[in-house]
Scaffold this motif. Structure first.
Motif, PDB file in Angstrom:
ATOM      1  N   VAL A   1      -0.453   2.396   1.619  1.00 33.53           N
ATOM      2  CA  VAL A   1      -1.804   2.713   2.136  1.00 33.53           C
ATOM      3  C   VAL A   1      -1.614   3.452   3.498  1.00 33.53           C
ATOM      4  CG1 VAL A   1      -4.103   1.707   3.106  1.00 33.53           C
ATOM      5  CG2 VAL A   1      -3.070   0.810   0.995  1.00 33.53           C
TER       6      VAL A   1
ATOM      7  N   PHE B   1      -9.026   1.403   3.451  1.00 33.92           N
ATOM      8  CA  PHE B   1      -8.937   0.286   3.115  1.00 33.92           C
ATOM      9  C   PHE B   1      -9.834  -0.536   4.280  1.00 33.92           C
ATOM     10  CE2 PHE B   1      -6.358   1.536  -0.071  1.00 33.92           C
ATOM     11  CZ  PHE B   1      -6.133   0.649  -0.930  1.00 33.92           C
TER      12      PHE B   1
ATOM     13  N   CYS C   1      -0.840  -3.744   3.030  1.00 31.52           N
ATOM     14  CA  CYS C   1      -1.508  -2.544   2.675  1.00 31.52           C
ATOM     15  C   CYS C   1      -0.368  -1.503   2.979  1.00 31.52           C
ATOM     16  CB  CYS C   1      -2.569  -2.518   3.007  1.00 31.52           C
ATOM     17  SG  CYS C   1      -3.947  -3.652   2.325  1.00 31.52           S
TER      18      CYS C   1
END
Length: 133
Positions: A27, A10, A22
């Motif tokens: 993530v 990301f 995130c």
């Protein structure tokens, strides 16, 4: 489909608050730009970091499975900054990146100063040789 060898990193994670959101969403692969961390060395007023009390690269390396540090070259070259755009400036940018990595003992994978379209393949290979010593 790809046997697990594709990892989505990301981008924009130099903004630590966004990266932490995130992370909470699951993530574990992050990409951040070195640009805002070294721009002042070149007299560039970089975009403001929204979470400045914590050092994003260090936090990311602790919470991620993998991190990538982008050179920030695109922002440097095409972001409207008044810096010379020649081989000397690119060498200086790479030196600043190396100094930043060493000073902060970072382990992130580094995206090179990908300048072959700007300065030619021979110069790009010279930079690669310097960074791998």
């Amino acid at each position: 489909m790809f046997g697990g060898n594709i990892k989505i990193h990301f981008a924009g994670c130099e903004q630590l608050d966004c990266a932490l959101i995130c992370h909470e969403a699951g993530v574990r692969y992050f990409l951040y730009s070195v640009f805002p961390f070294i721009a002042a060395r070149f007299g560039i007023d970089a975009f403001p970091l929204s979470a400045t009390s914590l050092f994003a690269p260090r936090v990311l390396e602790k919470i991620a499975k993998h991190t990538i540090m982008d050179s920030g070259l695109f922002t440097l070259m095409f972001g409207g900054h008044s810096i010379r755009k020649d081989t000397y400036a690119l060498e200086q940018w790479q030196e600043a990146m190396i100094d930043f990595i060493i000073a902060h003992k970072l382990r992130s994978t580094l995206v090179e100063v990908d300048c072959q379209k700007i300065c030619g393949a021979d110069f790009a290979w010279e930079l690669r040789k310097k960074i791998t010593r």
